[in-house]
Design an enzyme around this catalytic site. Structure first.
Site: not given
Ligand code: UT7
Length: 353
Positions: A280, A310, A116
């Site tokens: 980005h 993305n 990225c």
């Molecule tokens: O460009 C390449 C570089 N990549 C990035 O910059 C990505 C950076 N990170 C992010 O954008 C975020 O961390 C994500 C969008 C990937 C995830 O968001 P988050 O706010 O960090 O969520 P999380 O992974 O901490 O998950 C929080 C909750 C979890 O549930 P519990 O354990 O709290 O019950 C996940 O299971 O949200 C749940 N969850 C979802 N729920 C519905 C994770 N993904 C999803 C989903 N739909 N797609």
């Protein structure tokens, strides 16, 4: 960083394949919902590359459009920089394929693998090639076909052409990868650069790589195993990227503001002097936090993540092309480009248009 920059953007182009797929479409193959995706990322839809089509195919119309915009023919190009993390083949890179499709036979085509953050590295390489005289007209392309690593096989269900429900194990598997699967979309962007005059070009640049965090975002499969594609790598989904999203998020919002300050300092300008921050688009919340930490007005940080998700290496040239074509970008403006991705690679570049 040298002040006698060679870098002037003289043309841009973009290509998005097929129709957009909404968050509601994704919710047919895994446990997710539109509200969660929009709130956590800002993404509403994305495009996917059709099967049998590779990034060199996506890059071709974007490159042709950029050359037309620049008033240059493929025969004018004397260097190609091809950025992708989803190449047509494991090797060679996609640069030779694009060169052949464009009719640039014999023109050096270098593939860059900085995910990225690709455009930051390509801009630095292009600037150096122009300053050294090794090239006069450079085609920089970013293109991605992430569809190939999406964790479902039920494309007909996703597309709404089948009323079937996914098998429970397919649903569970896609849901395990949902944090990753909702983020990425496909497309291509291109720019043509030549040596600038009148004090334009790259005024300040700041790029970094920190390999201590390779495990935060990677495709585990590779040539460490024999054979590199085995039953085990398929069964264990080792060809699907693993991502520690929260860690990458924290790294981005910590390092990008520091990088921007350094690039501005090297350029001899203040953060407040920058007209546009072309960032980005990994997650809208990342760009919001970076913007707040730099105390920059929201209207200076354009966003298109809602429409494309993305698109990794393609993101910055796609956004740049949109801004150039709708008249937001004007000659003489100061633009700060910024990006971070797997590696971890990141950086920023302050460019006078
Ligand atoms: O460009 C390449 C570089 N990549 C990035 O910059 C990505 C950076 N990170 C992010 O954008 C975020 O961390 C994500 C969008 C990937 C995830 O968001 P988050 O706010 O960090 O969520 P999380 O992974 O901490 O998950 C929080 C909750 C979890 O549930 P519990 O354990 O709290 O019950 C996940 O299971 O949200 C749940 N969850 C979802 N729920 C519905 C994770 N993904 C999803 C989903 N739909 N797609």
């Amino acid at each position: 960083m040298s002040k006698k920059s060679g870098f002037k953007i003289i043309g841009t182009g973009r290509y998005l394949p097929g129709r957009p797929y909404t968050n509601h479409d994704l919710a047919r193959v895994m446990d997710t919902d539109d509200e969660w995706i929009v709130r956590r990322t800002g993404i509403r839809q994305r495009h996917f590359c059709p099967e049998g089509v590779g990034v060199s195919d996506l890059a071709l119309p974007a490159a042709k459009q950029a050359l037309e915009d620049a008033g240059r023919a493929p025969t004018d190009v004397d260097y190609i920089l091809f950025n992708t993390m989803t190449p047509d083949h494991v090797f060679p890179g996609s640069g030779p394929l694009l060169g052949e499709k464009l009719g640039c036979v014999g023109v050096p085509a270098l593939d860059l693998r900085t995910q990225c953050a690709a455009m930051m590295f390509s801009m630095q390489v292009a600037d150096s090639l122009l300053i050294s005289g090794a090239a006069k007209t450079i085609l920089i392309v970013g293109a991605e076909a992430h569809a190939g690593f999406m964790p479902w096989s039920d494309w007909d269900i996703l597309e709404g052409t089948s009323d079937k429900k996914p098998e429970p194990e397919d649903w569970d598997r896609a849901t395990r990868h949902r944090g990753l699967a909702i983020l990425f979309g496909d497309g291509a962007g291109a720019m043509v650069v030549e040596s600038g005059e009148n004090g334009g070009g790259v005024l300040g640049m700041d790029v970094h790589t920190d390999g201590c965090h390779v495990d935060k975002l990677l495709i585990p499969a590779g040539f460490r195993t024999r054979p590199f594609i085995s039953k085990r790598t398929v069964e264990e989904d080792l060809w699907i990227p693993t991502m520690q999203g929260r860690d990458v998020f924290k790294y981005a919002v910590t390092e990008l503001p520091k990088s921007i300050r350094r690039a501005c300092e090297r350029a001899g300008v203040g953060v407040g002097d920058v007209d546009w921050f072309v960032a980005h688009q990994a997650n809208q919340r990342i760009n919001d936090v970076v913007r707040e930490r730099l105390d920059v007005a929201p209207e200076k940080v354009p966003s298109n993540i809602a429409r494309y998700g993305n698109t990794s290496a393609a993101t910055i040239p796609i956004l740049l092309d949109e801004m150039r074509r709708d008249g937001r970008l004007q000659e003489g403006q100061l633009v700060c480009f910024l990006a971070l991705g797997a590696g971890i690679h990141w950086g920023s570049a302050v460019v006078r248009l």
